[in-house]
Each structure stands twice: as C-alpha cells, then as structure tokens.
Design an enzyme around this catalytic site. Sequence first.
Site, PDB file in Angstrom:
ATOM      1  N   ASN A   9       0.871  -1.181   0.000  1.00  0.00           N
ATOM      2  CA  ASN A   9       0.000   0.000   0.000  1.00  0.00           C
ATOM      3  C   ASN A   9       0.906   1.229   0.000  1.00  0.00           C
ATOM      4  O   ASN A   9       1.490   1.565   1.019  1.00  0.00           O
ATOM      5  CB  ASN A   9      -0.906  -0.034   1.242  1.00  0.00           C
ATOM      6  CG  ASN A   9      -1.801   1.187   1.322  1.00  0.00           C
ATOM      7  OD1 ASN A   9      -1.820   2.008   0.407  1.00  0.00           O
ATOM      8  ND2 ASN A   9      -2.544   1.295   2.413  1.00  0.00           N
ATOM      9  N   TRP A  10       1.018   1.838  -1.162  1.00  0.00           N
ATOM     10  CA  TRP A  10       1.926   2.983  -1.284  1.00  0.00           C
ATOM     11  C   TRP A  10       1.310   4.258  -0.707  1.00  0.00           C
ATOM     12  O   TRP A  10       1.965   5.303  -0.686  1.00  0.00           O
ATOM     13  CB  TRP A  10       2.342   3.192  -2.748  1.00  0.00           C
ATOM     14  CG  TRP A  10       3.278   2.136  -3.271  1.00  0.00           C
ATOM     15  CD1 TRP A  10       3.858   1.124  -2.555  1.00  0.00           C
ATOM     16  CD2 TRP A  10       3.754   1.993  -4.615  1.00  0.00           C
ATOM     17  NE1 TRP A  10       4.663   0.366  -3.367  1.00  0.00           N
ATOM     18  CE2 TRP A  10       4.619   0.877  -4.639  1.00  0.00           C
ATOM     19  CE3 TRP A  10       3.540   2.688  -5.804  1.00  0.00           C
ATOM     20  CZ2 TRP A  10       5.257   0.439  -5.806  1.00  0.00           C
ATOM     21  CZ3 TRP A  10       4.174   2.266  -6.976  1.00  0.00           C
ATOM     22  CH2 TRP A  10       5.023   1.157  -6.966  1.00  0.00           C
ATOM     23  N   LYS A  11       0.046   4.185  -0.298  1.00  0.00           N
ATOM     24  CA  LYS A  11      -0.651   5.349   0.293  1.00  0.00           C
ATOM     25  C   LYS A  11      -0.450   6.585  -0.598  1.00  0.00           C
ATOM     26  O   LYS A  11      -0.360   6.442  -1.820  1.00  0.00           O
ATOM     27  CB  LYS A  11      -0.182   5.556   1.742  1.00  0.00           C
ATOM     28  CG  LYS A  11      -0.367   4.283   2.575  1.00  0.00           C
ATOM     29  CD  LYS A  11      -0.225   4.487   4.057  1.00  0.00           C
ATOM     30  CE  LYS A  11      -0.422   3.154   4.765  1.00  0.00           C
ATOM     31  NZ  LYS A  11      -0.371   3.262   6.229  1.00  0.00           N
ATOM     32  N   HIS A  94      -9.783   1.076   4.576  1.00  0.00           N
ATOM     33  CA  HIS A  94      -8.539   1.278   5.325  1.00  0.00           C
ATOM     34  C   HIS A  94      -8.818   2.230   6.490  1.00  0.00           C
ATOM     35  O   HIS A  94      -9.609   3.169   6.366  1.00  0.00           O
ATOM     36  CB  HIS A  94      -7.460   1.850   4.392  1.00  0.00           C
ATOM     37  CG  HIS A  94      -6.103   1.803   5.006  1.00  0.00           C
ATOM     38  ND1 HIS A  94      -5.697   2.722   5.949  1.00  0.00           N
ATOM     39  CD2 HIS A  94      -5.079   0.938   4.857  1.00  0.00           C
ATOM     40  CE1 HIS A  94      -4.466   2.419   6.338  1.00  0.00           C
ATOM     41  NE2 HIS A  94      -4.070   1.328   5.692  1.00  0.00           N
ATOM     42  N   GLU A 166      -5.695  -4.965  10.416  1.00  0.00           N
ATOM     43  CA  GLU A 166      -4.698  -3.920  10.671  1.00  0.00           C
ATOM     44  C   GLU A 166      -5.068  -3.180  11.949  1.00  0.00           C
ATOM     45  O   GLU A 166      -5.889  -2.244  11.911  1.00  0.00           O
ATOM     46  CB  GLU A 166      -4.655  -2.919   9.498  1.00  0.00           C
ATOM     47  CG  GLU A 166      -4.239  -3.532   8.184  1.00  0.00           C
ATOM     48  CD  GLU A 166      -3.618  -2.506   7.243  1.00  0.00           C
ATOM     49  OE1 GLU A 166      -2.521  -2.783   6.747  1.00  0.00           O
ATOM     50  OE2 GLU A 166      -4.205  -1.441   7.028  1.00  0.00           O
ATOM     51  N   GLY A 235       2.772  -1.102   4.394  1.00  0.00           N
ATOM     52  CA  GLY A 235       2.756   0.331   4.089  1.00  0.00           C
ATOM     53  C   GLY A 235       4.167   0.837   3.879  1.00  0.00           C
ATOM     54  O   GLY A 235       4.780   0.647   2.830  1.00  0.00           O
ATOM     55  N   GLY A 236       4.733   1.468   4.918  1.00  0.00           N
ATOM     56  CA  GLY A 236       6.033   2.133   4.822  1.00  0.00           C
ATOM     57  C   GLY A 236       7.122   1.325   4.131  1.00  0.00           C
ATOM     58  O   GLY A 236       7.803   1.839   3.228  1.00  0.00           O
TER      59      GLY A 236
HETATM   60  P1  13P Z   1       2.736   0.368   7.772  1.00  0.00           P
HETATM   61  O1  13P Z   1       3.304  -0.869   7.156  1.00  0.00           O
HETATM   62  O2  13P Z   1       3.447   1.630   7.395  1.00  0.00           O
HETATM   63  O3  13P Z   1       2.516   0.209   9.235  1.00  0.00           O
HETATM   64  O4  13P Z   1       1.257   0.560   7.143  1.00  0.00           O
HETATM   65  C1  13P Z   1       0.361  -0.489   7.256  1.00  0.00           C
HETATM   66  C2  13P Z   1      -0.830  -0.144   6.447  1.00  0.00           C
HETATM   67  O5  13P Z   1      -1.584   0.735   6.795  1.00  0.00           O
HETATM   68  C3  13P Z   1      -1.010  -0.875   5.195  1.00  0.00           C
HETATM   69  O6  13P Z   1      -2.267  -0.675   4.664  1.00  0.00           O
END
Ligand code: 13P
Length: 261
Positions: A9-11, A94, A166, A235-236
């Site tokens: 998830n590149w957000k 999300h 999550e 995510g990160g």
């Molecule tokens: P992180 O891996 O940065 O904690 O993010 C998790 C997330 O929200 C994936 O959708």
Amino acid sequence: MKRTLIAANWKMHLNASQASLLLHRLHERIKIHRDIEVVLAPSSLVLQPMSMQIDRRKFRLAAQNGYHKDEGAFTGEVSFTMLKDLVHYAIIGHSERRMYFDESLEVVRDKVAAAVRNEITPILCVGETHQERTEGETKQVLHDQVTTALSDLTSEEVKDIVIAYEPIWAISTFGGEIAKPDDIRDAIAHIRKQVAELYSKKVADKVRVLYGGSVDDHTVGGYLAIDGCDGVLVGGASLNYHKFSGIVDVAYNLKHADGAS
Ligand code: 13P
C-alpha cells in the site's frame, strides 16, 4: 493451497515517475513466483501508466479506494467501474479512510459491493483503535466491521475476498508498539469466525486473511508464521525496494521450507 498474498500500500506517496522507477527496480529484483501473489497499490493517478508498464506474471495492481456509485455527478471521485480494467484488487475500508474521510460501516459495505459488482476483489481492512483494544472492544469492533462490510455479498462472492487485519495502534510504529503474534492469531480467528457464522466454515477457510501494521523484511517471517495468516499488507516498507523485495523473498522461502512447490 492458498497463494500467499504480499500487498504494497503505497498510500499517498510516489508520483508517476517515482512509481515507475520503483516498479522498474522491483521488476528486476522480484522473480515470478507461482505460490506468491504480489500486489501493488499505487495512487489512482498512477494506475493507468503502471498498468502499461507492469509484468502481469509478477505483479497485480490494486486501487487504494473507489467510489461506490458506478457513474454520475460526483465531482472528484473515481468509480470501481472506471477501475475495473486496470486493477485486480481494491483496498477498501482502510483505517485512514475511516478516520480521515469519515467512511462509515455502511459506506465501506457499499464500496465492497461496488467493487464486487465490477469484478474487483476487495481487500477489506478491519482493525481496532488503541482505546478500543484497552477497553476490551476489539472483538465487537471486528464483528461490526466484518458483518456490515459483507452484508450485501453472497457466499460465492465472499469466498474470493481478502480481509486485512490492521490494528490501528500498530500501523507505522516501526520500532514502537507492535502487535503480538497471539493477539494477531486471535483477531484473525475471530474474523474467520464471523465469516463462518454469516456463511459457512468452508467459505471462511477460503477467505484469505492478511496482517498489516509495521511489517518489514525483518518482521514479516514472524507474521507469516501465525496460524491463519495468509499474507501481509505493507505500508512504509513497501516504498523501499530492498525491504519490499526482501519481504517477498522471506515469503517465498517460508513456502518452500514448508515443502510447497
Ligand atoms: P505500515 O506498514 O506503514 O505500518 O502501514 C500499514 C498499512 O496501513 C497498510 O495498509
């Protein structure tokens, strides 16, 4: 045997050229794995160019969001109908969308239904806040999120969907608070129990359940070893090609250590 799902998830990171560069590096580094499915969720702006660049034997694309109506006067929105030729999956519900964009249980339900109607597989995100956990409400929160989100789906539709657990308090805390394996196992079992009660155990067993929250290449092995965990939503660490390809390597090695093909 279910394929392990590793989703990035590149957000709201990476413009078109940055996304193209990361994809190029991932193409070079990640091999084709029959038993691992690697899914990339860039910003919606970047989906179109990425869909032309992507090697579909290695990666599938996911949207990070979509609007629940198929078309109409909804300025600024992108519908699942518009996304259907570009993506295989869509992240829905999300916690950042629930928190910052006030997505209610019912909106998430309508988005899940819209994705399925447009032949896009939802990656439904569920999880409790820190306060809900300390107040002992985790199971109730998961129950409400799962049962509402799935309420418009048939068992045939539900068996293919993905649910990502999550816990909000464990997202992007790298080095801070992280979820314990036992807590994750219990939450995943509880999610499957809700699906089994709504549909059947057979359907619940087919649904893939992922874990997400501060997963990186060092911790992913521990998460994938949790009973009932079919993959991770990252995510990160997914923005860093060393870390993300390292995560895929760990998933591959675990599958093969199990004696799978
Ligand atoms: P992180 O891996 O940065 O904690 O993010 C998790 C997330 O929200 C994936 O959708």
